[in-house]
Design an enzyme around this catalytic site. Structure first.
Site, mmCIF file in Angstrom:
data_model
loop_
_atom_site.group_PDB
_atom_site.id
_atom_site.type_symbol
_atom_site.label_atom_id
_atom_site.label_comp_id
_atom_site.label_asym_id
_atom_site.label_seq_id
_atom_site.Cartn_x
_atom_site.Cartn_y
_atom_site.Cartn_z
ATOM 1 N N HIS A 187 0.834 -1.200 0.000
ATOM 2 C CA HIS A 187 0.000 0.000 0.000
ATOM 3 C C HIS A 187 0.871 1.253 0.000
ATOM 4 C CE1 HIS A 187 -2.738 -3.079 1.572
ATOM 5 N NE2 HIS A 187 -3.714 -2.334 1.124
ATOM 6 N N ASP A 258 -4.283 -6.905 -7.634
ATOM 7 C CA ASP A 258 -4.524 -6.127 -6.427
ATOM 8 C C ASP A 258 -4.731 -4.678 -6.885
ATOM 9 O OD1 ASP A 258 -4.819 -5.489 -3.742
ATOM 10 O OD2 ASP A 258 -2.989 -6.508 -3.121
#
Length: 532
Positions: A187, A258
């Site tokens: 992230h 993702d």
């Protein structure tokens, strides 16, 4: 049948997108983008959820759009990663399930989750997590993994996937080819995994291969760089997706990326590079969780590349075929309209509680500090967690910890503490330390995820030096306990959901006995399978 529906090139392209939306209802722009471009998938987050009725209204609306109904997915792993908060079934984390020692509990947990998702109109769950958590300081997997042993991960993953399928919910294993042996968070940046090809096959791929044998329908890629194996991150790697996954391992399902808005991608690649690398790498579905602007840009870029013959139309046909096959397998022939009564959540709370009670693990009770007599004075020290980088739903702390403690202890006080011993101690914290000896019992609740531990060593060591009988509760990462060899009483909960905290207090006060067994090795301190 869906494969008989005639699609324009734009409508075919739309099936290759999974998009997030901004709020609890579709804006006109979002509605038009989904409907006009036949978008294939939508993902829901906490920001999209306020009540069961609102969610069902939203999913019905989304399902009504496009030439082929979009499938709706959600991250509802249980434990740390859930999107409905305590409104819905939280179950317990993957590692907590493995701590019960009963593989069938993976299936039970997924069935509880799947039943609720079905009633809400959600089609798929991005779980099970098939990462083998080989790195104790992994900042993003940790208790989301079942274990650090591939066989355990595979066994529980198979059961979890089957539990979702029983409720007609699509399972999606993640994060291929493995996010378990990293010490940074995709992230925030590109994690690097220094594994070789032997380790990849023996450890990382073992759970995935076992799930492939059971025909798992979908997997999600990892934005992880493996420099010893390939020169692209997993999501963009033709080797990992086309050569290894498709040709060598024979996976025929759908591959989701993702989220492409994670810093690992957006900070290192332009929009054109993202699209080119996705297409060359072999991922079927591009996931863009937040920005409608980016969703539109990537859609338009792909459309233009095909129109200008930079990419042959046939390039997307194999992905489209896999997507349609998935939709034909799971889309109902006739849509069932839920009534208000059907939308009641937490109807299997008793089963959640039993799972939690089976998972709590006691590693030490050298001074017989547990059980605590309910009438004795007890100081509960709450070492609060920092906000995590990921969009995880936080577990128990704040007033909910107090509410649960109130049920079980007559005379207790809850205090929050700062980082004593790290240079940021304040007068209030020092006064708390002076009061430690005035209480019959002291419980230290640490809500850390692995990377936070260095910040909290000071405060825990200082408490343990004053109160050797203090009870240390690792409420999220079990790995923290390796830093406290002097702790005489240690319990693990593998998460801080209400059901887990409630189960813990039953054990602390002697109402229940601990049954959990440690599903990972903790350095040289505690071996896998430990549990009093």
């Amino acid at each position: 049948m869906i494969h008989q529906i005639k699609l324009s090139i734009g409508e075919k392209i739309g099936q290759l997108f999974l998009i997030g939306i901004g709020g609890e209802y579709l804006t006109k722009d979002e509605e038009n983008f989904i409907a006009e471009n036949n978008i294939g998938f939508v993902i829901l987050f906490s920001r999209n959820i306020s009540s069961p009725e609102q969610v069902r209204s939203l999913t019905d609306h989304i399902h009504s759009l496009g030439k082929i109904r979009p499938l709706i997915f959600i991250d509802q792993e249980g434990g740390l990663v859930i999107r409905l908060g305590e409104t819905g079934s939280t179950v317990i984390s993957h590692m907590g399930l493995a701590a019960t020692g009963e593989k069938i509990n993976g299936k039970k947990a997924a069935s509880i989750i799947g039943g609720e998702m079905k009633s809400l109109g959600i089609d798929g769950v991005f779980a099970p997590v098939l990462d083998v958590n080989s790195e104790k300081n992994n900042p993003v997997i940790g208790i989301r993994a079942f274990s650090d042993i591939p066989e355990i991960v595979a066994d529980y993953g198979i059961e979890f996937a089957e539990g979702l399928r029983e409720e007609k919910i699509i399972p999606c294993g993640k994060h291929y080819p493995g996010h378990g042996y990293v010490s940074s968070d995709s992230h925030l940046e590109i994690p690097q995994s220094e594994i070789d090809i032997h380790y990849l096959f023996k450890i990382n791929l073992h759970p995935f291969k076992k799930l492939f044998d059971k025909n798992i329908e979908a997997i999600m890629s990892a934005h992880v760089f493996y420099p010893e194996i390939n020169d692209e991150i997993g999501t963009f790697s033709q080797y990992f997706t086309e050569e290894l996954l498709r040709e060598e391992l024979g996976f025929e399902g759908v591959v989701f990326s993702d989220c492409l808005e994670m810093n690992a991608v957006k900070d290192n690649y332009t929009e054109v590079e993202i699209l080119d690398k996705i297409l060359s790498g072999g991922v079927d579905v591009m996931s863009i969780s937040k920005s409608l602007e980016l969703q539109k840009k990537l859609y338009k870029l792909l459309m233009n590349k095909i129109k200008n013959h930079e990419i042959p139309e046939g390039k997307i046909e194999s992905s489209l075929e896999r997507i349609i096959r998935l939709k034909e397998q799971y889309m109902p022939a006739e849509e069932k309209k839920e009534t208000k009564n059907d939308l009641k959540l937490r109807v299997r709370l008793k089963e959640e509680i039993i799972l939690a009670e089976k998972s709590i693990t006691m590693l030490r009770n050298d001074l017989k500090a547990v059980p605590i007599p309910k009438e004795k004075s007890c100081l509960i020290i709450d070492l609060k967690k920092r906000k995590h980088s990921t969009d995880f739903s936080t577990g128990s702390s704040d007033n909910r910890l107090k509410d649960i403690a109130d049920k079980y202890l007559v005379n207790h006080k809850i205090l929050e503490m700062g980082q004593i011993g790290t240079g940021t101690a304040n007068d209030k914290d020092e006064k708390i330390l002076q009061k430690l000896k005035k209480f019959d019992h002291v419980i230290i609740f640490d809500f850390s995820f692995s990377p936070e531990m260095q910040e909290k060593k000071g405060v825990i060591n200082k408490i343990l030096s004053i109160r050797k009988d203090a009870i240390l509760v690792a409420s999220e990462s079990p790995y923290i306990i390796a830093d406290f060899p002097e702790a005489k009483t240690i319990l693990l909960t593998y998460g801080s959901r209400d059901v887990q905290m409630d189960a813990l207090f039953k054990i602390l006060t002697g109402e229940k006995r601990p049954k959990g067994k440690l599903p990972v090795n903790i350095s040289d301190t505690f071996s896998r399978g430990t549990g009093l």
